[in-house]
Design a protein around this motif. Sequence first.
Motif, short mmCIF file in Angstrom:
data_model
loop_
_atom_site.label_atom_id
_atom_site.label_comp_id
_atom_site.label_asym_id
_atom_site.label_seq_id
_atom_site.Cartn_x
_atom_site.Cartn_y
_atom_site.Cartn_z
N LEU A 401 0.76 -1.29 -0.12
CA LEU A 401 0.15 0.05 -0.09
C LEU A 401 0.71 1.21 -0.08
CD1 LEU A 401 -2.79 -0.79 2.46
CD2 LEU A 401 -3.09 -0.45 0.11
N ARG A 402 1.91 1.06 0.59
CA ARG A 402 2.81 2.37 0.46
C ARG A 402 3.53 2.74 -0.61
NH1 ARG A 402 5.29 4.72 4.87
NH2 ARG A 402 4.29 4.01 6.98
N TYR A 403 3.63 1.55 -1.56
CA TYR A 403 4.46 1.62 -2.78
C TYR A 403 3.72 2.49 -3.65
CZ TYR A 403 6.81 -0.04 -7.13
OH TYR A 403 7.46 -0.31 -8.57
N ALA B 58 1.23 15.42 14.54
CA ALA B 58 2.13 15.79 13.26
C ALA B 58 2.53 14.79 12.49
CB ALA B 58 3.26 16.60 13.94
N SER B 59 3.09 15.19 11.14
CA SER B 59 3.47 14.33 10.19
C SER B 59 4.49 13.38 10.86
CB SER B 59 3.94 15.03 9.06
OG SER B 59 4.26 14.12 7.91
N GLY B 60 4.62 12.28 10.70
CA GLY B 60 5.60 11.33 11.16
C GLY B 60 5.34 11.00 12.75
N SER B 61 4.20 11.20 13.12
CA SER B 61 4.00 10.98 14.38
C SER B 61 3.45 9.52 14.73
CB SER B 61 2.98 11.70 15.05
OG SER B 61 1.84 11.71 14.46
N GLY B 62 3.24 8.85 13.75
CA GLY B 62 3.14 7.57 13.77
C GLY B 62 1.24 6.82 13.70
N LYS B 63 0.75 7.97 13.17
CA LYS B 63 -0.62 7.75 12.74
C LYS B 63 -0.75 6.52 11.75
CE LYS B 63 -1.42 11.91 11.23
NZ LYS B 63 0.11 12.47 11.27
N SER B 64 -0.12 6.74 10.56
CA SER B 64 -0.28 5.55 9.89
C SER B 64 0.02 4.28 10.08
CB SER B 64 0.33 5.96 8.54
OG SER B 64 -0.49 7.06 7.92
N THR B 65 1.05 4.18 10.92
CA THR B 65 1.68 2.80 11.57
C THR B 65 0.81 2.36 12.25
OG1 THR B 65 3.87 4.01 11.19
CG2 THR B 65 3.75 2.03 12.66
N LEU B 66 0.13 3.23 13.33
CA LEU B 66 -1.09 2.63 14.10
C LEU B 66 -2.14 2.12 13.34
CD1 LEU B 66 -1.38 2.52 17.30
CD2 LEU B 66 -2.62 4.69 17.19
#
Lengths: 404, 250
Positions: A401-403, B58-66
């Motif tokens: 999905l990141r690709y 903020a951007s890079g705070s880990g939202k998408s990862t979570l």
Amino acid sequence: MFRLLDSVRMALRGIGSNWLRTLLTMLGVLIGVASVIVLLAIGTGSSQSIQNSIQSLGTNTLTVFSAGQFSSSGPQIRFNQLNAQSITLLSNRENAPDVKSVSPVISTSVTATNGTLTYTTSVIGSTPSYLAASNYTVSAGRAITSADVAAHAQVVDLGASAASGLFSVGSNPLGQQITLGNAQFTVVGLLAAKGSSGLSNADAVAIAPYTAVEDQLTGESTSFSELLIQGRSASTLSLAQGEVESILAAQNDTTVASLPFTVLNQASLISTATSSAKTFTTLLGWVAAVSLLVGAIGVMNIMLVTVTERTREIGIRKAIGARKLIVLFQFLVESVVISFLGGVIGAAAGIGVSHFTIAGVKPVLASYSVPLALGVALGVGVLAGIYPAYRAASLRPVDALRYE
Amino acid sequence: MTVFDARSDAASAPPASPPVIMLADVMKSYAMGSEVVHAVRHVDLRVDRGEFVAIVGASGSGKSTLMSITGCLDFPTSGHYSLEGVNIRDLDDRALSRIRNTRIGFVFQGFNLIPRMSALQNVELPLVYGGIPHRERRQRAVAALTLVGLANRLDHWPNELSGGQQQRVAVARAIGTNPALILADEPTGALDTTSSLELMALFHELHAHGRTIVMITHEHDIAAFASRVVELRDGSIISDRRQEPTSVGA
Ligand SMILES: Nc1ncnc2c1ncn2[C@@H]1O[C@H](COP(=O)(O)OP(=O)(O)OP(=O)(O)O)[C@@H](O)[C@H]1O
Ligand SMILES: [Mg+2]
């Protein structure tokens, strides 16, 4: 459960998304499959034509040649001969039980003329048994007879091509005089066409009593350069060969091993020719296989590109619930469909091309070649697709999905 | 729209039904060469049925990862995650796919529709994977597209739709399987104000029907539509507050 039909439909949609590329990829398999079929057909065709031409020599025949062979026995060199005595010895039922007939063969190529028409024939001087041994049948008139041979009669049986070359359509050649070299011969019979399946045209012959041919064309001789011997059956042909060899060896005071003649066995000629034709066909098959391999590499290449291009799509599919097996199957089906479609079109093209004469050979479709080629195309699809499909299936959904 | 109404499920569920999301001390680390990046650190988060949670930061705070972890697209490096009481760690590819298919609906920033599939086909796709029979999946897909206001765009290709429409197709795809959880990663990130508001109206309606929604966003005025806002910084939760959601059209 997710159904097969759905995944096939999905694969077809994937294929349809880039028609030109799909077609070009298919072309590789197409050419591969077509060449498998055509090359195998050429191999089979040439092997059949060789067999036909050997068969046209006659049925169950042995040919003895004495092409001017010398043998040294003691101080003086003696010229070994096939002569009238050889024929008598070989025709002896007791000594040669498996020999059916022995015919001398004197052949010479002359220009035959009938008025203004000329035709180059190969004149064969022999005895009546020659006709049966060489598979000639008389379609009109009569065959030459023993009486003709004894009487040095200038009569001739014309092969189908020779007859049509010397006589205009509608005229009846029977009873007509033709000129062979400088001599007049009367046409007493016409031979049915054997078909020019061989390397030389078996229908361009003029068969006459050997006595007359010697008198008029080749000059008197005490020996023959060739004998045509017919065996009683295919299964006893090698027995007949043994009998012939030992009789000729005894006649010439020599051993079978150092026999100064060449004895050609039609059956062994066929088997030799068949095995070399097989080698030839196999070779052609391998050439075709290489082109199929190239096609397979093309399919695999495109499938790898497709998987990379559609990484994001794979991610989406996984996110909404496609399991590994389904993704694997989708790409595998895509690859198989491309290959198989290429295979089907290639088979059709191959069959089409096989209808034409190629390099002097009339191709004969090998019955196994079409299912073989299609099976291989299927296999190519699976083999070329399995790795790309596996790559697609094992992508982690996050990464896919990141690709970008 | 009973098909898409989660309240009936909630009513019939036993009172002690497990939380939709239960994250306990979740860590996600990436090794970048010699360094280790902790995208998510020691996160504890419980989301119950029917909540509309905005995750900001903020951007890079880990939202998408979570979100990848809660969406079963990725595993935590350590810690514990259960979705509706099911420990994700114990599941194989097949079971995880089934959960993603039936329990979770994704809405992405970039819409992520499959090109060369019509709006209807896109919405049907999860139902295809779910093995729903042809007729039923068509009905459900049409119903979902009707709900998002695209009944007249069924056979349009994604590239024939506006951004807002594409995102609504994505929402229809997410709700078509009647999931327990809708996960949206910056769903308004690529939309203009009007389309964003329309989408929030849609989310509001889904929430009103009892859906559980977790939405990631940068924008505070988008987060204002949620009933709860969780803020991340450097991978950790720094605040978690409930609020009265802004009503759409205000
Ligand atoms: N696959 C990865 N490999 C290495 N580092 C990663 C990976 N994915 C995320 N990160 C790192 O983890 C951190 C959190 O990333 P994440 O995408 O979750 O942030 P985000 O809050 O969604 O940001 P944004 O608002 O910009 O989308 C970032 O520092 C990022 O570089
Ligand atoms: Mg993000």
